[in-house]
Design a protein around this motif. Structure first.
Motif: not given
Length: 274
Positions: A83-86, A89-90, A208-210
């Protein structure tokens, strides 16, 4: 009756003068002297013994110190989703500064924060076995396991009093100023669903960023709490990516929000954008 004789007999004592009465009270209480030497014996036990005992004591002390630092200063946080990419990252381990908002200003627009979503993103705490919860708490404090299921990492977009709008063209604005979000995942827009919200005082609007892969404040607007995160639920500010080593970097606050004017008092509520 020979009174003098009786007194003479009574004064005879098998103990020397100053004996029992003159001894310290601790010497007359069973077990007191043993307790007095307990710290010394415990220290000898800790520092003595074989190398395995000394290694175990050292490991326990290090673990206690790490947990103390993790609880009050800096905690590693495992990123569980995309949810916060890029930006994140997971599997990334971010270092969360728990003192960031303790002695100064609160969260600011653009900060990446970790928070407890209970009451805003989650209405009821998930059931969890007590043993599993304890193991997870210890392991997550050193970044070996994901944190509590109610903990989230998002970016602050609006603070108390802000009017946050996403129009039909996918443009985000805060207090009338359009935000250029260079940190968004490539190909994403601010939101596919337009919205207009006014953030209550003492709360935060986070995204989130993504955006196309993030469940954030947008998804909870109609729920109790309106998806707005109470400031006192913020655990800390994510400041560094600590792992993997190839991604070591500081998470600086972007300048996209530098020119946002202060809120001027808007009507409350949340609704779809006009």
């Amino acid at each position: 009756m020979d009174t003098d004789a009786q007194l003479s007999e009574r004064d005879r004592s098998p103990h020397p003068e100053g004996g029992e009465e003159q001894r310290s009270r601790s010497s007359r209480i069973p077990g007191r002297s043993g307790l007095a030497g307990l710290p010394r014996r415990a220290w000898r036990w800790l520092t003595g013994g074989g190398p395995l005992r000394r290694a175990g004591v050292l490991l326990a002390c290090c673990l206690a110190l790490v947990m103390l630092v993790s609880a009050y200063v800096v905690q590693p946080f495992v990123i569980p989703s995309a949810s916060m990419e890029n930006t994140l990252r997971p599997g990334d381990r971010v270092l969360v500064n728990k003192l960031a908002y303790r002695f100064g200003d609160g969260p600011r627009r653009g900060d990446v924060i970790v928070f407890d979503g209970l009451g805003s993103f989650v209405q009821e705490e998930p059931a969890e076995n007590a043993v599993t919860k304890a193991v997870r708490k210890v392991a997550s404090s050193v970044g070996l396991m994901q944190p509590a299921p109610t903990d989230y990492v998002k970016r602050v977009v609006g603070v108390g009093g802000d009017r946050v709008v996403c129009d039909h063209r996918g443009r985000l604005s805060v207090n009338g100023r359009v935000i250029t979000e260079d940190y968004l995942f490539p190909g994403d827009t601010a939101s596919r669903v337009p919205f207009t919200v006014v953030v209550p005082e003492g709360r935060l609007f986070v995204l989130g960023d993504h955006r196309s892969a993030s469940r954030d404040s947008r998804d909870h607007l109609g729920e109790p709490g309106g998806g707005m995160v109470p400031v006192d639920r913020v655990i800390g500010r994510a400041e560094w990516i600590g792992w993997p080593l190839g991604r070591w970097t500081a998470l600086d606050r972007p300048d996209a929000f530098d020119d946002v004017p202060e809120p001027r008092g808007h009507g409350g509520g949340a609704r779809g954008a006009p």
